[in-house]
Write a protein that holds these residues in place. Sequence first.
Motif, mmCIF file in Angstrom:
data_model
loop_
_atom_site.group_PDB
_atom_site.id
_atom_site.type_symbol
_atom_site.label_atom_id
_atom_site.label_comp_id
_atom_site.label_asym_id
_atom_site.label_seq_id
_atom_site.Cartn_x
_atom_site.Cartn_y
_atom_site.Cartn_z
ATOM 1 N N GLN A 21 0.848 -1.190 0.000
ATOM 2 C CA GLN A 21 0.000 0.000 0.000
ATOM 3 C C GLN A 21 0.887 1.244 0.000
ATOM 4 N N TRP A 22 0.526 2.193 -0.853
ATOM 5 C CA TRP A 22 1.257 3.446 -0.941
ATOM 6 C C TRP A 22 0.346 4.585 -0.514
ATOM 7 N N GLY A 23 0.854 5.533 0.230
ATOM 8 C CA GLY A 23 0.099 6.744 0.557
ATOM 9 C C GLY A 23 0.436 7.798 -0.480
ATOM 10 N N ASN A 24 0.091 7.529 -1.724
ATOM 11 C CA ASN A 24 0.453 8.383 -2.848
ATOM 12 C C ASN A 24 -0.822 8.796 -3.570
ATOM 13 N N PRO A 25 -0.907 10.044 -4.040
ATOM 14 C CA PRO A 25 -2.121 10.471 -4.731
ATOM 15 C C PRO A 25 -2.369 9.763 -6.065
ATOM 16 N N MET A 26 -1.339 9.150 -6.656
ATOM 17 C CA MET A 26 -1.501 8.486 -7.946
ATOM 18 C C MET A 26 -1.554 6.966 -7.816
ATOM 19 N N ILE A 27 -0.711 6.411 -6.959
ATOM 20 C CA ILE A 27 -0.561 4.964 -6.849
ATOM 21 C C ILE A 27 -1.078 4.497 -5.495
ATOM 22 N N LYS A 28 -2.123 3.671 -5.532
ATOM 23 C CA LYS A 28 -2.694 3.153 -4.294
ATOM 24 C C LYS A 28 -1.878 1.981 -3.761
ATOM 25 N N SER A 29 -1.479 1.067 -4.678
ATOM 26 C CA SER A 29 -0.683 -0.086 -4.269
ATOM 27 C C SER A 29 0.098 -0.613 -5.468
ATOM 28 N N ALA A 30 1.143 -1.382 -5.168
ATOM 29 C CA ALA A 30 1.947 -1.995 -6.229
ATOM 30 C C ALA A 30 2.559 -3.276 -5.692
ATOM 31 N N ASP A 33 5.995 -9.785 -8.961
ATOM 32 C CA ASP A 33 6.234 -11.224 -8.973
ATOM 33 C C ASP A 33 7.538 -11.451 -9.730
ATOM 34 N N ALA A 34 8.603 -11.764 -8.999
ATOM 35 C CA ALA A 34 9.927 -11.917 -9.604
ATOM 36 C C ALA A 34 9.986 -13.091 -10.570
ATOM 37 N N GLN A 35 9.287 -14.166 -10.260
ATOM 38 C CA GLN A 35 9.315 -15.346 -11.125
ATOM 39 C C GLN A 35 8.685 -15.031 -12.489
ATOM 40 N N GLN A 36 7.596 -14.283 -12.494
ATOM 41 C CA GLN A 36 6.912 -13.912 -13.733
ATOM 42 C C GLN A 36 7.448 -12.609 -14.334
ATOM 43 N N GLN A 37 8.282 -11.888 -13.584
ATOM 44 C CA GLN A 37 8.744 -10.541 -13.947
ATOM 45 C C GLN A 37 7.540 -9.644 -14.250
ATOM 46 N N MET A 38 6.566 -9.691 -13.336
ATOM 47 C CA MET A 38 5.307 -8.982 -13.518
ATOM 48 C C MET A 38 5.159 -7.915 -12.440
ATOM 49 N N LEU A 39 4.981 -6.681 -12.870
ATOM 50 C CA LEU A 39 4.703 -5.568 -11.974
ATOM 51 C C LEU A 39 3.219 -5.260 -12.063
ATOM 52 N N GLU A 40 2.591 -5.096 -10.918
ATOM 53 C CA GLU A 40 1.163 -4.811 -10.883
ATOM 54 C C GLU A 40 0.955 -3.529 -10.093
ATOM 55 N N ILE A 41 0.196 -2.601 -10.683
ATOM 56 C CA ILE A 41 -0.046 -1.307 -10.045
ATOM 57 C C ILE A 41 -1.539 -1.039 -9.991
ATOM 58 N N GLU A 42 -1.998 -0.634 -8.822
ATOM 59 C CA GLU A 42 -3.381 -0.190 -8.643
ATOM 60 C C GLU A 42 -3.345 1.326 -8.505
ATOM 61 N N PHE A 43 -4.093 2.009 -9.371
ATOM 62 C CA PHE A 43 -4.083 3.464 -9.375
ATOM 63 C C PHE A 43 -5.130 4.023 -8.422
ATOM 64 N N ALA A 44 -4.763 5.091 -7.723
ATOM 65 C CA ALA A 44 -5.621 5.662 -6.684
ATOM 66 C C ALA A 44 -6.841 6.369 -7.260
ATOM 67 N N SER A 45 -6.707 7.011 -8.396
ATOM 68 C CA SER A 45 -7.796 7.835 -8.916
ATOM 69 C C SER A 45 -9.043 7.044 -9.283
ATOM 70 N N ASP A 46 -8.863 5.846 -9.870
ATOM 71 C CA ASP A 46 -10.022 5.088 -10.342
ATOM 72 C C ASP A 46 -10.002 3.617 -9.932
ATOM 73 N N GLY A 47 -8.994 3.192 -9.193
ATOM 74 C CA GLY A 47 -8.918 1.808 -8.737
ATOM 75 C C GLY A 47 -8.532 0.808 -9.804
ATOM 76 N N GLN A 48 -8.183 1.282 -11.006
ATOM 77 C CA GLN A 48 -7.791 0.356 -12.071
ATOM 78 C C GLN A 48 -6.480 -0.328 -11.710
ATOM 79 N N ILE A 49 -6.387 -1.591 -12.130
ATOM 80 C CA ILE A 49 -5.175 -2.378 -11.902
ATOM 81 C C ILE A 49 -4.559 -2.687 -13.255
ATOM 82 N N TRP A 50 -3.293 -2.373 -13.391
ATOM 83 C CA TRP A 50 -2.545 -2.641 -14.627
ATOM 84 C C TRP A 50 -1.381 -3.551 -14.298
#
Length: 90
Positions: A21-30, A33-50
């Motif tokens: 969890q991040w206390g950031n106005p843009m990024i809610k959480s990130a 996964d090192a095995q998959q080399q996958m970064l996942e970000i949840e954006f604070a403004s709309d809750g979208q996960i990329w």
Amino acid sequence: MSGLTKAGKEREIIIRMRRIQWGNPMIKSAGYDAQQQMLEIEFASDGQIWQFENVPEDIWYRFRSYLRPEFFFHNFIMGCYPERQMQENA
């Protein structure tokens, strides 16, 4: 797991990936996964996960420790790695 579709496998990644969890106005959480080399970000403004694929582990650590992670995201992640928006949780 032979019965899983590609969508099922992607869903499994979301469930297993722990995000910080991040206390950031843009990024809610990130999360990463090192095995998959996958970064996942949840954006604070709309809750979208990329998800961003093929992200080296050092980028994750640099992103986590950067004073302004939103700037690091715009300069070193966005547009640099294959990305996809994940379906919203029901």
